[in-house]
Write an enzyme that holds these catalytic residues in place. Structure first.
Site, PDB file in Angstrom:
ATOM      1  N   LYS A  21     -14.994   7.704  -3.622  1.00  0.00           N
ATOM      2  CA  LYS A  21     -16.430   7.809  -2.996  1.00  0.00           C
ATOM      3  C   LYS A  21     -17.016   9.530  -3.179  1.00  0.00           C
ATOM      4  CE  LYS A  21     -14.328   5.203   0.757  1.00  0.00           C
ATOM      5  NZ  LYS A  21     -13.466   5.229   1.932  1.00  0.00           N
ATOM      6  N   THR A  78      -8.829   6.198  -1.659  1.00  0.00           N
ATOM      7  CA  THR A  78     -10.122   5.729  -1.777  1.00  0.00           C
ATOM      8  C   THR A  78     -11.297   6.771  -1.867  1.00  0.00           C
ATOM      9  OG1 THR A  78      -9.959   4.763   0.169  1.00  0.00           O
ATOM     10  CG2 THR A  78      -9.571   3.008  -1.745  1.00  0.00           C
ATOM     11  N   LYS A  85       0.251  14.373   1.340  1.00  0.00           N
ATOM     12  CA  LYS A  85      -1.078  14.733   1.084  1.00  0.00           C
ATOM     13  C   LYS A  85      -1.337  16.053   0.575  1.00  0.00           C
ATOM     14  CE  LYS A  85      -2.778  10.519   3.374  1.00  0.00           C
ATOM     15  NZ  LYS A  85      -3.395   9.392   2.305  1.00  0.00           N
ATOM     16  N   LYS A 129      -8.892  13.317   4.799  1.00  0.00           N
ATOM     17  CA  LYS A 129      -7.780  12.370   4.534  1.00  0.00           C
ATOM     18  C   LYS A 129      -6.897  12.337   5.968  1.00  0.00           C
ATOM     19  CE  LYS A 129      -7.143  13.636   0.547  1.00  0.00           C
ATOM     20  NZ  LYS A 129      -7.306  12.479  -0.191  1.00  0.00           N
ATOM     21  N   ARG A 130      -5.980  11.384   6.015  1.00  0.00           N
ATOM     22  CA  ARG A 130      -5.124  11.331   7.202  1.00  0.00           C
ATOM     23  C   ARG A 130      -4.222  12.540   6.804  1.00  0.00           C
ATOM     24  NH1 ARG A 130      -4.626   7.605  11.449  1.00  0.00           N
ATOM     25  NH2 ARG A 130      -2.690   8.807  11.822  1.00  0.00           N
ATOM     26  N   HIS A 179       0.679  -1.243  -0.024  1.00  0.00           N
ATOM     27  CA  HIS A 179       0.005  -0.001  -0.121  1.00  0.00           C
ATOM     28  C   HIS A 179       0.963   1.248   0.040  1.00  0.00           C
ATOM     29  CE1 HIS A 179      -3.963  -2.015   1.156  1.00  0.00           C
ATOM     30  NE2 HIS A 179      -3.095  -2.803   1.652  1.00  0.00           N
TER      31      HIS A 179
HETATM   32  C1  26Q Z   1       3.435   2.077  10.828  1.00  0.00           C
HETATM   33  C2  26Q Z   1       4.290   1.929  11.922  1.00  0.00           C
HETATM   34  C3  26Q Z   1       3.823   1.736  13.104  1.00  0.00           C
HETATM   35  C4  26Q Z   1       2.324   1.677  13.280  1.00  0.00           C
HETATM   36  C5  26Q Z   1       1.434   1.710  12.364  1.00  0.00           C
HETATM   37  C6  26Q Z   1       1.995   1.922  11.006  1.00  0.00           C
HETATM   38  C7  26Q Z   1       1.055   2.094   9.999  1.00  0.00           C
HETATM   39  C8  26Q Z   1      -0.378   2.191   9.939  1.00  0.00           C
HETATM   40  C9  26Q Z   1      -1.197   2.566   8.991  1.00  0.00           C
HETATM   41  C10 26Q Z   1       1.431   2.035   8.910  1.00  0.00           C
HETATM   42  C11 26Q Z   1       0.422   2.235   7.608  1.00  0.00           C
HETATM   43  C12 26Q Z   1      -0.725   2.366   7.838  1.00  0.00           C
HETATM   44  C13 26Q Z   1      -1.928   2.720   6.757  1.00  0.00           C
HETATM   45  C14 26Q Z   1      -1.731   2.982   5.546  1.00  0.00           C
HETATM   46  C15 26Q Z   1      -2.648   3.296   4.713  1.00  0.00           C
HETATM   47  O1  26Q Z   1      -3.918   3.300   5.106  1.00  0.00           O
HETATM   48  N1  26Q Z   1      -2.182   3.290   3.274  1.00  0.00           N
HETATM   49  C16 26Q Z   1      -3.217   3.843   2.366  1.00  0.00           C
HETATM   50  O2  26Q Z   1      -3.972   2.574   1.913  1.00  0.00           O
HETATM   51  C17 26Q Z   1      -5.004   2.926   0.871  1.00  0.00           C
HETATM   52  C18 26Q Z   1      -5.757   1.698   0.695  1.00  0.00           C
HETATM   53  O3  26Q Z   1      -4.886   0.987  -0.152  1.00  0.00           O
HETATM   54  C19 26Q Z   1      -4.541   3.528  -0.216  1.00  0.00           C
HETATM   55  O4  26Q Z   1      -5.713   4.063  -0.963  1.00  0.00           O
HETATM   56  C20 26Q Z   1      -3.808   4.986   0.073  1.00  0.00           C
HETATM   57  O5  26Q Z   1      -3.155   5.620  -0.752  1.00  0.00           O
HETATM   58  C21 26Q Z   1      -2.577   4.456   1.073  1.00  0.00           C
HETATM   59  O6  26Q Z   1      -2.062   5.820   1.634  1.00  0.00           O
END
Ligand code: 26Q
Length: 805
Positions: free
Chosen positions: A645, A641, A539, A533-534, A347
């Protein structure tokens, strides 16, 4: 089928049994709980039957392993999928209960950070709706993603106590618990036949208890399972815990979801979480499989395990451990099975976001996992060195620089690696994972993300859904591709008028919510411009803010500037330790205060940052959006995503050529989206030539000077510290995400939006074209492609035999 009469008597009956009350005396919470149990009873047969039929047919099942699931609220989507939304809503109304009131009692299930977690939940809905045998496997966190509040414009995090009033949807299955081993020393000791077997000393045994939640298919009688694991200390082990702290350390393993946060890297508890739900899941899969009385060599004909990002990558060594240590297979046999069963989705391409664990952590917490990973690594190096040379092998091996590279483990240990949008998958092959692509070209593929369109249209946007029903009938509800029928009405003024009226109705509802929660009064006739978004530097919420400031200064200087009134709406959480992201939140809030309270501006410009962005808030904002901001630096957003939407709900996208934005452009055509900014090739050229100078752009642009100086010269109040941090990030540290480079193009793109909006009919036509073409982003299609190309699920294959696609 449930009749209204039956439903009402069930409600009354259960309320008496559970609370000894009549409807009139019950609180919304009590009514919600009772309603939940009525619904659960209603689907319990289908839930059992689905499972029984998978067993009877010996269907191949997929297990979607994800450390995050983000379902939001489930009441209305369960009712919709069961086909009893109207009956229940009307039945309640006859008892003078408003379904919406009960729906609002439910707390969001927010066991995820953002896109990745929400994707997992959209997939759960679609897998069940397509009648595929598939299950979720994850963690039952006691606390979900933190609740966000603003205090003086700063983000403050509060615990998310989502379980405080119980959880009606889950079923605890004590009898299906499994033991999980942590830590301790491993001695490899020969058994009678001389095979080396691990003997553990000083290990801790913990119990993983499953909590199952029904994943209800859309009006197809299928009910699958999302299994989330909670942790407990078995009574037999209690004496090993000598202090409260020691106990807590283990008990708290499933207490909180880690926020997407680079500072949380290398936390032992996170690694323990990863192993915990992986081991529980893989063990319970094998336990089930052995009941089928099939040989382990056939496992991949019955089971597929999907690794959602690298967080569950320990599935690979854990499967190996079970096959080797518990079932006595040879390494070669075990490896062949494991690779066939596993598949992996990537991802992110951001190098710093790829997961790595220091060897010493892995070895101390999970010694057997580490041994197995070392052996996988050793064999990989040995085998590939001859064919590919040592440079390539050194770059692709799992263990490097005293770290375990989880993505390498996932790629080497699975038969499929996919990206989540066309561009992203290309970049994986050509750049980020190019070395692996050389070794395993056949493993790489693309699966563009999709969304649960039922939730994001039928549930979230009733006004628009009714307009669609009226003109194109109801087939789109099952078959999102049928939204294309709307194209027949492109020149129908009546339809365009009704679409516009639905949008206005949604905007009025959002305007009321904004007034209630922030006190800000916004014009429903203004352009609602949305970025949700986050909060992440890549972003580029800050780019949006720079443009807002440009408009503000223009209006101050020249009050007659012709712009249509705009409301800029933000929703975003920042990881608690991501100080830069938090500074951006603070600054947006302060700019908002400045602009919203400036009498010279009035209704022409408003900036609204809504607190605590989550699934439920997204469901309010998205139907009311006119403009969808998808402005990440090209190449950084894997897919996105919310872009899908917003498109589905008729917003016009302003976007860079990044992630799935490219596919949205291809779907709607250049005239119905506003594209701007650097392309991914141009971004890479800057990296190559190292010739980007933000300072130069700043020095040559009086407009940018005015805007950036406002961050540090007191123009924007109360941001002394944050303003400086942001100014420095752009000028002193040379603007890592090329905001200044894209600024002019972005302003021109925004001017185009303003111009398009001047012509309401033309705008509405563009909006219609977006809605009509959104069907291709249905997660139903996405999971069918996974099922066919990656998981090889029988039902799909069987269906394909009957009617070739
Ligand atoms: C990392 C280190 C320690 C704890 C947590 C994390 C962590 C947590 C969540 C690292 C990454 C995430 C989430 C990533 C994420 O949401 N990525 C998104 O995934 C979507 C679905 O495929 C894409 O549409 C987005 O582009 C992408 O940013």
């Amino acid at each position: 089928m449930l009749s209204k009469k039956k439903f009402k008597s069930e409600m009354r009956q259960r309320l008496r049994e559970k609370y000894a009350m009549e409807i009139e005396d019950a609180s919304s919470q009590e009514l919600f709980n009772v309603l939940g149990s009525v619904i659960k009873a209603y689907y319990s047969d289908s839930w059992r039957q689905s499972w029984k039929s998978y067993l009877a047919n010996e269907d191949k099942q997929v297990y979607y392993f994800s450390i995050e699931f983000l379902p939001g609220k489930m009441l209305k989507s369960n009712l919709l999928n069961l086909g009893i939304l109207d009956v229940v809503s009307e039945g309640l109304a006859e008892m003078e209960i408003d379904l919406e009131d009960l729906a609002n009692v439910e707390k969001d299930m927010a066991l995820g950070n953002g896109g990745l977690g929400r994707l997992a939940s959209c997939f759960m809905d679609s897998i069940a709706s397509c009648g595929l045998p598939g299950n979720g496997n994850g963690i039952r966190y006691d606390y979900g993603l933190f609740k966000q509040r603003f205090v003086d414009g700063y983000q403050v995090e509060l615990p998310d106590e989502w379980l405080s009033s119980g959880n009606v949807w889950e079923v605890r299955k004590e009898s299906k618990a499994v033991d999980i081993q942590f830590s301790g020393d491993v001695w490899m000791v020969p058994d009678e036949e001389g095979h080396l077997k691990p003997v553990y000393k000083n290990q801790r045994i913990l119990r993983a208890v499953p909590y199952d939640t029904a994943m209800i298919g859309y009006q197809n009688k299928r009910v699958n399972t999302m299994r989330l694991w909670g942790i407990e200390i078995p009574t037999s082990e209690e004496e090993k815990y000598t202090s409260i702290q020691d106990r807590r350390q283990f008990e708290d393993l499933t207490a909180v979801l880690y926020p997407d946060d680079s500072n949380e890297r290398g936390r032992l508890v996170r690694l323990a979480q990863e192993y915990f739900f992986v081991s529980a899941g893989v063990q319970s899969i094998l336990r089930y499989y052995l009941k089928l009385k099939k040989p382990l060599s056939c496992l991949s004909e019955y089971v597929a395990i999907h690794i959602n990002d690298t967080h569950p990558a320990l599935c690979v060594p854990e499967m190996m451990r079970l096959l080797l240590d518990e079932h006595g297979l040879s390494w070669e046999q075990a490896w062949e099975i494991t690779v066939k069963v596993m598949s992996y989705t990537n991802h992110t391409i951001m190098a710093e976001a790829l997961e790595k664990w220091p060897i010493h952590l892995m070895r101390s917490l999970l010694p057997r996992m580490y041994q197995i990973i070392e052996e996988i690594d050793r064999r990989f190096v040995e085998k590939k060195k001859l064919a590919y040379g040592s440079d390539l092998v050194e770059r692709t091996r799992i263990i490097q620089n005293d770290q375990v590279h989880m993505a390498h483990l996932a790629i080497i240990g699975s038969h499929s690696t996919n990206g989540v949008a066309k561009l992203h998958s290309e970049l994986l092959k050509q750049v980020v994972l190019h070395d692996f692509y050389e070794i395993y070209p056949e493993r790489f593929n693309n699966k563009t993300n999709g969304i649960a369109e039922r939730r994001w249209m039928q549930l979230a946007n009733e006004p628009l859904s009714h307009v669609l029903d009226k003109h194109i009938k109801k087939s789109w509800r099952k078959n999102p591709e049928d939204l294309r029928l709307l194209l027949n009405y492109l020149d129908d003024p009546q339809v365009l008028k009704e679409l516009a009226a639905a949008k206005l109705q949604n905007k009025e509802a959002l305007a009321r919510y904004i007034k209630e929660t922030t006190g800000i009064k916004v014009l429903p006739t203004a352009i609602f411009d949305v970025q949700i978004k986050r909060l992440h530097a890549y972003k580029r919420q800050l780019l949006n803010l720079l443009h807002i400031l440009k408009l503000y200064f223009e209006l101050k200087e020249n009050p007659d500037t012709a712009i249509h009134p705009r409301v800029f709406i933000f929703g975003a959480k920042a990881a608690p330790s991501y100080t830069y992201a938090k500074a951006i939140i603070k600054v947006i809030n302060e700019v908002g205060n400045m602009i919203n309270n400036d009498p010279a501006i009035g209704d022409r410009l408003k900036v609204v940052f809504l607190e605590n962005y989550n699934v439920s808030l997204a469901e309010r904002i998205i139907p009311a959006a006119d403009v969808s901001e998808q402005i990440s630096l090209a190449s950084k957003e894997a897919s996105g995503t919310s872009n899908m939407k917003l498109m589905l709900n008729g917003a016009i996208t302003i976007a860079t050529l990044d992630g799935a934005n490219i596919e949205i452009r291809d779907a709607v055509g250049e005239d119905n989206i506003v594209i701007f900014g650097l392309t991914e090739q141009e971004v890479y050229a800057y990296y190559e030539n190292q010739d980007y100078s933000a300072l130069k752009i700043y020095e040559e642009s009086p407009v940018l000077q005015k805007i950036l100086n406002a961050f540090v010269d007191g123009t924007i109040p109360n941001i002394e510290f944050e303003g400086r941090e942001i100014f420095d990030s752009l000028i002193k540290y040379n603007d890592e995400y090329f905001l200044l480079r894209d600024f002019d193009a972005y302003c021109q793109a925004q001017a185009k939006i303003n111009e398009w909006y001047q012509d309401p009919q033309q705008w509405q036509q563009k909006s219609l074209i977006n809605i009509a073409n959104a069907g291709r982003f249905s997660a139903d299609d996405t999971v069918l492609r996974y099922a066919e190309d990656i998981w090889q699920l029988n039902p799909v294959l069987k269906a394909a035999e009957k009617e070739p696609r």
